[in-house]
Design a protein around this motif. Sequence first.
Motif, short mmCIF file in Angstrom:
data_model
loop_
_atom_site.label_atom_id
_atom_site.label_comp_id
_atom_site.label_asym_id
_atom_site.label_seq_id
_atom_site.Cartn_x
_atom_site.Cartn_y
_atom_site.Cartn_z
N GLY A 1 -3.28 -12.20 -1.93
CA GLY A 1 -3.20 -11.48 -3.21
C GLY A 1 -3.84 -10.11 -3.15
O GLY A 1 -3.31 -9.14 -3.71
N VAL A 2 -4.98 -10.00 -2.45
CA VAL A 2 -5.63 -8.70 -2.31
C VAL A 2 -4.74 -7.74 -1.52
O VAL A 2 -4.59 -6.57 -1.88
N ILE A 3 -4.14 -8.24 -0.44
CA ILE A 3 -3.25 -7.40 0.37
C ILE A 3 -2.06 -6.92 -0.44
O ILE A 3 -1.67 -5.75 -0.39
N ILE A 4 -1.46 -7.84 -1.21
CA ILE A 4 -0.30 -7.47 -2.03
C ILE A 4 -0.70 -6.43 -3.07
O ILE A 4 0.04 -5.45 -3.32
N THR A 5 -1.86 -6.60 -3.69
CA THR A 5 -2.33 -5.61 -4.68
C THR A 5 -2.48 -4.23 -4.06
O THR A 5 -2.05 -3.22 -4.63
N ILE A 6 -3.09 -4.18 -2.87
CA ILE A 6 -3.26 -2.90 -2.17
C ILE A 6 -1.90 -2.30 -1.82
O ILE A 6 -1.67 -1.09 -2.01
N ASN A 7 -0.99 -3.12 -1.34
CA ASN A 7 0.35 -2.63 -1.00
C ASN A 7 1.04 -2.01 -2.20
O ASN A 7 1.65 -0.93 -2.11
N LEU A 8 0.97 -2.70 -3.34
CA LEU A 8 1.66 -2.21 -4.53
C LEU A 8 1.11 -0.87 -4.99
O LEU A 8 1.87 0.04 -5.35
N VAL A 9 -0.21 -0.73 -4.98
CA VAL A 9 -0.82 0.53 -5.44
C VAL A 9 -0.42 1.68 -4.52
O VAL A 9 -0.07 2.77 -4.98
N ILE A 10 -0.48 1.46 -3.20
CA ILE A 10 -0.09 2.51 -2.27
C ILE A 10 1.39 2.86 -2.44
O ILE A 10 1.78 4.05 -2.39
N LEU A 11 2.22 1.86 -2.66
CA LEU A 11 3.65 2.11 -2.86
C LEU A 11 3.87 2.91 -4.14
O LEU A 11 4.67 3.87 -4.15
N TYR A 12 3.19 2.54 -5.22
CA TYR A 12 3.31 3.29 -6.47
C TYR A 12 2.89 4.75 -6.27
O TYR A 12 3.55 5.68 -6.75
N LYS B 1 6.61 -12.73 4.50
CA LYS B 1 7.80 -11.87 4.50
C LYS B 1 7.73 -10.84 3.37
O LYS B 1 8.14 -9.68 3.55
N ALA B 2 7.21 -11.26 2.22
CA ALA B 2 7.07 -10.31 1.11
C ALA B 2 6.10 -9.18 1.48
O ALA B 2 6.35 -8.00 1.19
N ILE B 3 5.00 -9.54 2.12
CA ILE B 3 4.02 -8.52 2.54
C ILE B 3 4.63 -7.58 3.57
O ILE B 3 4.47 -6.35 3.48
N LEU B 4 5.36 -8.13 4.55
CA LEU B 4 6.02 -7.29 5.54
C LEU B 4 7.05 -6.37 4.89
O LEU B 4 7.20 -5.20 5.27
N GLY B 5 7.77 -6.89 3.90
CA GLY B 5 8.73 -6.06 3.18
C GLY B 5 8.05 -4.92 2.44
O GLY B 5 8.56 -3.79 2.41
N GLN B 6 6.88 -5.20 1.85
CA GLN B 6 6.13 -4.13 1.18
C GLN B 6 5.65 -3.08 2.19
O GLN B 6 5.71 -1.88 1.90
N TRP B 7 5.16 -3.53 3.34
CA TRP B 7 4.74 -2.57 4.36
C TRP B 7 5.90 -1.70 4.83
O TRP B 7 5.74 -0.50 5.03
N LEU B 8 7.08 -2.32 4.99
CA LEU B 8 8.26 -1.56 5.39
C LEU B 8 8.60 -0.51 4.34
O LEU B 8 8.92 0.65 4.67
N ALA B 9 8.54 -0.89 3.06
CA ALA B 9 8.84 0.06 1.99
C ALA B 9 7.82 1.19 1.97
O ALA B 9 8.18 2.36 1.77
#
Length: 559
Positions: free
Chosen positions: A439-450, A522-530
């Motif tokens: 969850g922490v990783i996903i939160t960080i990914n989303l903020v950087i993506l935004y 897979k969701a985390i990897l997809g976020q990193w790819l984006a």
Amino acid sequence: MLSSWINHASDWNPQLVRELKGRFKARNVLMAIATSVLVQLGIIIFFYNQLPADHGFSIYCTSTPDILESSCLKDANGNFLVNWADWWADMMKVLHWFLMYGLIVPGVFTLVVDLYQEEQRGTLNFVRLSPQSAWTILIGKLLGVPSLVYVAIAVAVPFHIVAAVGAKLPLWVVLSFYGVVLGGSFLVYSAALLNGFLSKLSGGLGNVNVGSIYALTISGFTAIVFVPLYMLWNAYFTWNPFLHFFLTGENYDGNFSTYNPFIPHAFLLINLAISSYWIWQALHRCFHQPGATIISKRQSYGLVLYLEVLIVGFALLINSSQPFSDTFSTIGTIAVINIGMFLGLIALLSISRQSLMDWARYRHFDQKAIAPSTEHPPQQNGSRLRTRLQDLIWDLVWGERSPAIVAIALNLLIFSVPLLLLVAFGLDSWEQRIYGFAGVIITINLVILYAAILQLVLLMKTLKRVFWAAIALGTLIFVPIFAAILSTSSNPILAHVLFLFSPIPWVTLSRPEGFSMALISKAILGQWLAIVMVNVQLTQQLKQLGQSASQALFTGSER
């Protein structure tokens, strides 16, 4: 006497005198006083009609258990026995809210409208060029623009004191109320000044009607969100033993000896002072550098650290009275709140297109100036490359005109440290810890993506970049949530995946039944790819801006 006072005030703060001269007309002052008096008369008439009469019962009657509810006791002369303390106390509850709403909301509206109009007319630029300091001008605005609101509230203060005496409220609580109201007003007025400077973000639709709508939006948010929360917080924490004087409720039946008024007052005033400090730092930047970001990157690190201490501290305080199993939901709540906070931080740190163009051009020339040359030995070339890389990193971390992605990432590091410690030591099973780390990783990914997408949109050539940035962020935030809700019953797995790409991934992580950790990976990897794709596109755009600017300059010099 009056002219002498005005001369002294003009020497101290010319901006304040300018504002007072424009507003202290006899007609305006009389209208402010009359409005305040009429509201007070309305309150008195309402509560007077609540007193017992011959034809009915009143809640303010003094009655005994053997008397029917529909009757009121009378004295020997036939007059009703009235509980005047309760009558005054209920009147004072209304006055508390009247004073707080009456001071804060109209003041916010007038400040935002005034600065919006000055910004659109261009007079604010003349004020910036004056020899006065920014603090003098801004204080003059803060004291002068809502001056008629101050007059109206001052007229109501004697009535409030009389009601407090009648309700037998201790004097120190009355003084505390005034201090709390003034502190909250200063904070909100400072934020209103900052919003006034940011009114240019509305896209330049500069007319009075748009300014009024913008001010109504800000003051409406203040009235609906800030004032009730601020009043409830102080009623329950700052004045807890006297809660029944501020809200409907029973008298305090606890031990007064355990109540220490110093701690809640100190906590409130210290946080008001710190919050006001950050707002005034932003005001100082906006005043002197209208095109700069609202806060600097250096300031953002301290601001995020302060907010994290507050958020995590409150969460732990609330969680201390909850079952240990609720720690996971507490961590999720902290993460979701931080996403909202980082959205605001992204807006504060986002660089304009022109600033990024200037940065890309000067960075391009700097790289040309220190680029490797065949005239230097390899060791010197390597040293120059390291120097260039160090300069670039320093610029991305501290620079005023560089993209904010790295600064956002460093702020996310500040956010992640306490949250990772909570996950590691606050959860009681390895399964929960794994989902917590995810969850922490996903939160960080989303903020950087935004942040990356917002910066990319702000590089568009259209004049409505802010509008399209808001549309892009709104789509990224709300579309996955709505899509997940709609597909919950028909396709639960898809709903889980969509939640993982929304600001509330903890909805899925708290109930992981029906999908595997592999799906989360897979969701985390997809976020990193984006993230990589968006940042590559952002880097290419910056290179094109730098190259096009330098080519235009060279072309002009050749001619």
